[in-house]
Design an enzyme around this catalytic site. Sequence first.
Site, PDB file in Angstrom:
ATOM      1  N   SER A 121      30.388  28.802  11.527  1.00 35.47           N
ATOM      2  CA  SER A 121      31.155  30.044  11.471  1.00 35.47           C
ATOM      3  C   SER A 121      31.481  30.280  10.008  1.00 35.47           C
ATOM      4  O   SER A 121      31.417  29.356   9.183  1.00 35.47           O
ATOM      5  CB  SER A 121      32.460  29.861  12.260  1.00 35.47           C
ATOM      6  N   TYR A 134      40.098  25.082  14.712  1.00 30.85           N
ATOM      7  CA  TYR A 134      38.786  25.729  14.602  1.00 30.85           C
ATOM      8  C   TYR A 134      38.209  25.547  13.198  1.00 30.85           C
ATOM      9  O   TYR A 134      37.053  25.160  13.023  1.00 30.85           O
ATOM     10  CB  TYR A 134      38.942  27.217  14.942  1.00 30.85           C
TER      11      TYR A 134
HETATM   12  P1  NAD Z   1      31.635  32.439  24.290  1.00 33.33           P
HETATM   13  O1  NAD Z   1      33.016  32.133  24.734  1.00 33.33           O
HETATM   14  O2  NAD Z   1      31.035  33.751  24.629  1.00 33.33           O
HETATM   15  O3  NAD Z   1      30.641  31.304  24.792  1.00 33.33           O
HETATM   16  C1  NAD Z   1      30.933  29.944  24.622  1.00 33.33           C
HETATM   17  C2  NAD Z   1      30.203  29.152  25.682  1.00 33.33           C
HETATM   18  O4  NAD Z   1      30.496  27.772  25.457  1.00 33.33           O
HETATM   19  C3  NAD Z   1      30.690  29.511  27.104  1.00 33.33           C
HETATM   20  O5  NAD Z   1      29.580  29.718  27.967  1.00 33.33           O
HETATM   21  C4  NAD Z   1      31.505  28.282  27.504  1.00 33.33           C
HETATM   22  O6  NAD Z   1      31.464  28.027  28.916  1.00 33.33           O
HETATM   23  C5  NAD Z   1      30.809  27.186  26.697  1.00 33.33           C
HETATM   24  N1  NAD Z   1      31.719  26.062  26.520  1.00 33.33           N
HETATM   25  C6  NAD Z   1      32.947  26.082  25.959  1.00 33.33           C
HETATM   26  N2  NAD Z   1      33.524  24.879  26.075  1.00 33.33           N
HETATM   27  C7  NAD Z   1      32.633  24.072  26.703  1.00 33.33           C
HETATM   28  C8  NAD Z   1      32.650  22.725  27.143  1.00 33.33           C
HETATM   29  N3  NAD Z   1      33.735  21.947  26.992  1.00 33.33           N
HETATM   30  N4  NAD Z   1      31.565  22.226  27.761  1.00 33.33           N
HETATM   31  C9  NAD Z   1      30.481  22.998  27.975  1.00 33.33           C
HETATM   32  N5  NAD Z   1      30.411  24.294  27.613  1.00 33.33           N
HETATM   33  C10 NAD Z   1      31.480  24.821  26.990  1.00 33.33           C
HETATM   34  O7  NAD Z   1      31.660  32.194  22.703  1.00 33.33           O
HETATM   35  P2  NAD Z   1      30.685  32.684  21.527  1.00 33.33           P
HETATM   36  O8  NAD Z   1      31.424  33.720  20.769  1.00 33.33           O
HETATM   37  O9  NAD Z   1      29.323  32.969  22.020  1.00 33.33           O
HETATM   38  O10 NAD Z   1      30.713  31.380  20.633  1.00 33.33           O
HETATM   39  C11 NAD Z   1      29.644  30.467  20.584  1.00 33.33           C
HETATM   40  C12 NAD Z   1      29.732  29.663  19.302  1.00 33.33           C
HETATM   41  O11 NAD Z   1      29.671  30.551  18.188  1.00 33.33           O
HETATM   42  C13 NAD Z   1      31.041  28.883  19.150  1.00 33.33           C
HETATM   43  O12 NAD Z   1      30.804  27.633  18.565  1.00 33.33           O
HETATM   44  C14 NAD Z   1      31.842  29.749  18.199  1.00 33.33           C
HETATM   45  O13 NAD Z   1      32.757  29.001  17.464  1.00 33.33           O
HETATM   46  C15 NAD Z   1      30.732  30.290  17.311  1.00 33.33           C
HETATM   47  N6  NAD Z   1      31.092  31.502  16.597  1.00 33.33           N
HETATM   48  C16 NAD Z   1      31.469  32.609  17.278  1.00 33.33           C
HETATM   49  C17 NAD Z   1      31.818  33.742  16.555  1.00 33.33           C
HETATM   50  C18 NAD Z   1      32.249  35.010  17.225  1.00 33.33           C
HETATM   51  O14 NAD Z   1      32.760  35.877  16.517  1.00 33.33           O
HETATM   52  N7  NAD Z   1      32.042  35.179  18.504  1.00 33.33           N
HETATM   53  C19 NAD Z   1      31.780  33.725  15.154  1.00 33.33           C
HETATM   54  C20 NAD Z   1      31.387  32.565  14.508  1.00 33.33           C
HETATM   55  C21 NAD Z   1      31.036  31.459  15.240  1.00 33.33           C
END
Ligand code: NAD
Length: 239
Positions: A121, A134
Amino acid sequence: MVTGAASGIGRACALALSAEGAFVHVVDRSRAAAQRLAEEIGGVAHLVDLSVPDAVDTLPDDADVLVNNAGLQHVAPLHSFPPERFAFMQRVMVEAPFRLLRRTLPRMYERGWGRVVNISSVHGLRASPYKSAYVAAKHALEGLSKVVALEAAAHGVTSNCVSPGYVRTPLVEEQIAAQARAHGMPEEEVVSRVMLERTALKRLIEPEEVARAVVWLCTPHADGITGISLPLDGGWTIR
Ligand code: NAD
C-alpha cells in the site's frame, strides 16, 4: 495462488491471472464468494482464516505465482488501539505472507522460476495517523519482500510489492461511509477532500489497474525487476 481473492483487489488479480491462462488457487475466509469465483474461473477455492498461523499448512505448496493480498484495516488513535486487533492484523498481513513464502518458495526454487507479488500500500511507504497496525504491517511486508528478492534471485524467483493508494473496493467503501458519518460530510466530499487530498490524480484507483500491474510483474517483460515497490497511487508519494 491469490490470498484474499474473494473480494476487491484479490478478486481482480484472480480474474486477470486466470484470463492469462493461470490455474488459480482462490484463498479466502469468505466461503460463498470464494467458491463462486473459483467456479467462474475454473480454479479451486481454499477456505482458510489466515489469522490462524497453522492454517497455511493446509494450502498447496506448489504455487509458482504467489500474490499475498489478504488484508484489513482498523482506524483508531494509538493510545486506544486494541492490542489484540494490532496482533490480529500482523498475523494476517505479515505472518501469513511469511508462512506462505516459507511453504511455497522451495517448489519455486526446484522449478527455477517463481513470482511473488505482495499487495502492499502507499501505507507501506508513508504513514497516516490512526492506522498504526496497518502502516506497521505494510512497512513489514515491504521489508519481507526485499529479503525474499535477495534470497530468491539465484533461483529464478522475483519478489515485488505493488503499493496502491485508495482503490475502489469494499474495504474502502466502508471507510468512506464511516468517515462521512464521522465528519458529517457527503461521501463524495470524503473522497475528494480527505482521501485524495495528498494525490495529484483526483480519482480512486480501480482494482483492475492493480491486477494489470500484478500480471505485468509475472510476464517476461518484468524478469529484470525484483525488490521494488511499484506505487500505484496517483502521485501520493511524489512529496
Ligand atoms: P477487501 O476487503 O475488498 O478484500 C479483502 C479480502 O481479504 C476479503 O475477501 C477478505 O475475506 C479477505 N481476508 C481478510 N482477512 C482474511 C483472513 N484472516 N483470512 C483469509 N482471508 C481474509 O479489500 P481490498 O481493498 O481488496 O484489499 C486487498 C489488499 O489490498 C489488502 O492487503 C489491502 O491492505 C490492500 N490495499 C487496499 C487498498 C484500497 O484502497 N482498497 C489500498 C492499498 C492496499
